[in-house]
Scaffold this active site. Structure first.
Site, mmCIF file in Angstrom:
data_model
loop_
_atom_site.group_PDB
_atom_site.id
_atom_site.type_symbol
_atom_site.label_atom_id
_atom_site.label_comp_id
_atom_site.label_asym_id
_atom_site.label_seq_id
_atom_site.Cartn_x
_atom_site.Cartn_y
_atom_site.Cartn_z
ATOM 1 N N ASP A 65 -26.820 -17.919 0.662
ATOM 2 C CA ASP A 65 -27.395 -19.218 1.010
ATOM 3 C C ASP A 65 -27.540 -19.306 2.524
ATOM 4 O O ASP A 65 -26.629 -18.915 3.267
ATOM 5 C CB ASP A 65 -26.489 -20.362 0.533
ATOM 6 C CG ASP A 65 -26.381 -20.432 -0.981
ATOM 7 O OD1 ASP A 65 -27.051 -19.641 -1.667
ATOM 8 O OD2 ASP A 65 -25.617 -21.284 -1.466
ATOM 9 N N HIS A 117 -33.292 -23.499 -1.647
ATOM 10 C CA HIS A 117 -32.004 -24.178 -1.448
ATOM 11 C C HIS A 117 -32.250 -25.657 -1.158
ATOM 12 O O HIS A 117 -31.439 -26.340 -0.550
ATOM 13 C CB HIS A 117 -31.243 -23.522 -0.299
ATOM 14 C CG HIS A 117 -29.766 -23.772 -0.315
ATOM 15 N ND1 HIS A 117 -29.056 -24.031 -1.473
ATOM 16 C CD2 HIS A 117 -28.847 -23.798 0.699
ATOM 17 C CE1 HIS A 117 -27.776 -24.199 -1.180
ATOM 18 N NE2 HIS A 117 -27.629 -24.075 0.128
ATOM 19 N N HIS A 211 -22.822 -16.393 2.028
ATOM 20 C CA HIS A 211 -23.631 -17.202 2.935
ATOM 21 C C HIS A 211 -24.085 -16.389 4.140
ATOM 22 O O HIS A 211 -23.392 -15.453 4.562
ATOM 23 C CB HIS A 211 -22.834 -18.425 3.431
ATOM 24 C CG HIS A 211 -22.442 -19.362 2.338
ATOM 25 N ND1 HIS A 211 -21.357 -19.123 1.506
ATOM 26 C CD2 HIS A 211 -22.991 -20.535 1.926
ATOM 27 C CE1 HIS A 211 -21.251 -20.122 0.629
ATOM 28 N NE2 HIS A 211 -22.227 -20.980 0.864
#
Length: 255
Positions: A65, A117, A211
């Site tokens: 992400d 996202h 991430h």
């Protein structure tokens, strides 16, 4: 001594009527049982979030992400390319993508899969239906323009959703993707702990959360170790879409 039971004509008529009605009802149920079964089996299931797939093949999806910063994405992309890991999925925040088009271009050119996202980084379950559609729609437009590909996978900000969010995302052509193994790199617990969080919990069909935002300062250090250890265990890296193809999904229940 014999007993004689007397039933008058009126009661006999009532019994016959009731018995006939019962036989009629049973016959209708018998002949329509297949039709009833068809309607039951054909009832549409509510959209749900996918967090892993059921497979015996040692395949896992590494997912990253990105919603903030410019320091971490580059090194992570470089590590993936150096390690020849071509099939991973990045979930990109659209405002971040607008601010960093060159990094988005680098992800696209590397051949990595891109999912959405969302737009505003917030808890979508608190939004109205219209606001949910707006946030997903904005991200869709921006990411499509920047990448040239319409995203179909959605990881909601904060991993937050409810049945309304899932239904709206589904109506807009999206599959909501969660994860089953959390690296917890966002806590910056130390490289060794991040590696252990993944390696000790990984399993076939797993979707792994990592991430590439600047707030995660140790991910790029843990990533090469994770890749080497998973490969040593016989795991193959695939995109989320590749993982879902032909596999039995494991869905997350939503209250």
């Amino acid at each position: 001594m014999k007993r004689i039971y007397v039933i008058n004509a009126k009661k006999l008529k009532q019994i016959i009527i009731i018995f006939t009605a019962l036989l009629f009802a049973l016959s209708i149920a018998y002949y329509e049982r297949d039709a009833i079964a068809v309607f039951t089996k054909g009832k549409a299931k509510e959209p749900q979030a996918i967090y892993k797939v059921d497979t015996n093949e040692k395949k896992v999806a590494l997912t990253f992400d990105i919603s903030w910063g410019e320091m971490r994405p580059g090194p992570i992309i470089d590590i993936l390319q150096e390690k020849n890991v071509k099939d991973v999925t990045f979930f990109l925040s659209s405002p971040w993508s607008q601010r960093h088009p060159e990094t988005v271009k680098k992800i696209v050119e590397a051949g990595f899969e891109i999912g959405s996202h969302g737009h505003k980084y917030d808890f979508y379950s608190k939004y109205t239906d219209e606001e949910i559609r707006t946030q997903i729609g904005k991200a869709h437009t921006i990411l499509t323009e920047l990448t040239g590909v319409k995203p179909t996978l959605l990881r909601l900000p904060n991993g937050d959703f409810d049945k309304r969010v899932l239904q709206i995302a589904n109506e807009m052509g999206y599959t909501v993707i969660q994860w089953d193994t959390d690296s917890k790199d966002w806590l910056n617990p130390g490289v060794e702990q991040i590696v252990n969080n993944v390696v000790s919990n990984v399993h076939p069909g797993d979707i792994i959360l990592m991430h590439a935002s600047d707030s995660c300062k140790q991910t790029h250090l843990a990533l090469p170790i994770i890749i080497d250890k998973l490969r040593a265990q016989g795991y193959q890296f695939v995109t989320v879409s590749q993982l879902l193809a032909g596999s039995q999904l494991k869905l997350q229940e939503v209250n």
